[in-house]
Design a protein around this motif. Structure first.
Motif, mmCIF file in Angstrom:
data_model
loop_
_atom_site.group_PDB
_atom_site.id
_atom_site.type_symbol
_atom_site.label_atom_id
_atom_site.label_comp_id
_atom_site.label_asym_id
_atom_site.label_seq_id
_atom_site.Cartn_x
_atom_site.Cartn_y
_atom_site.Cartn_z
ATOM 1 N N LEU A 56 2.908 89.553 70.004
ATOM 2 C CA LEU A 56 3.082 89.729 71.383
ATOM 3 C C LEU A 56 3.120 88.327 72.220
ATOM 4 C CD1 LEU A 56 0.781 92.759 71.900
ATOM 5 C CD2 LEU A 56 3.327 92.688 71.278
ATOM 6 N N TYR A 123 -1.553 94.569 78.898
ATOM 7 C CA TYR A 123 -0.968 93.813 77.820
ATOM 8 C C TYR A 123 -2.214 93.660 76.528
ATOM 9 C CZ TYR A 123 -0.546 89.664 75.060
ATOM 10 O OH TYR A 123 -0.209 88.498 73.899
ATOM 11 N N LYS A 127 -2.324 94.825 72.787
ATOM 12 C CA LYS A 127 -2.557 93.974 71.606
ATOM 13 C C LYS A 127 -3.729 94.633 70.869
ATOM 14 C CE LYS A 127 -3.868 89.144 71.183
ATOM 15 N NZ LYS A 127 -3.906 87.822 71.863
#
Length: 142
Positions: A56, A123, A127
């Motif tokens: 990522l 995010y 993750k």
């Protein structure tokens, strides 16, 4: 109608985790979500391809793209940066998929709760989820 479309995207994409769907249908739904969010938050092909491999990017647009994806599915409040784990679980098509998602929600949401930036929260949730279950990359909208 918009929520119904979002609901179909979630169910169909996550159903892919445990069941075999026609690849064309799943890809069409993922593409629709990608198109909406990439228009708001453009990401490069390199970032997209790395994400498919579980790598990522720290790119701000990518983080906001992830937030947009959750927002389009009504799973995050972009103003409060709260992810609705209960709704996420309830949207799963069966108990088998719920078993894969529940540990991600249980382990990841407490670590990101209370953060003010919705892009960072989305995010970090993704993750964390990929750390717990690397095969979850298949539910990313690309």
């Amino acid at each position: 109608m918009e929520h119904f479309y979002k609901f179909l995207i979630v169910l169909s994409t996550l159903y892919l985790v445990t069941e075999s769907l026609a690849d064309d249908n799943v890809e069409a739904m993922k593409k629709a979500l990608f198109d909406v969010c990439s228009n708001k938050y453009p990401i490069s092909d390199a970032i997209k391809n790395d994400a498919k491999k579980g790598i990522l990017s720290e790119d701000r647009n990518f983080k906001c793209f992830m937030m947009c994806s959750l927002d389009e599915l009504s799973l995050i409040n972009p103003e409060t940066a709260e992810i609705d784990g209960e709704t996420m679980i309830s949207m799963m098509p069966n108990e088998e998929v719920q078993k894969h998602i529940k540990p991600i929600i249980d382990q990841c949401l407490p670590n990101i709760a209370g953060k003010p930036d919705a892009c960072e929260v989305a995010y970090n949730f993704v993750k964390c989820g990929l750390t717990i279950n690397p095969s979850a990359t298949m539910i990313l909208p690309f």
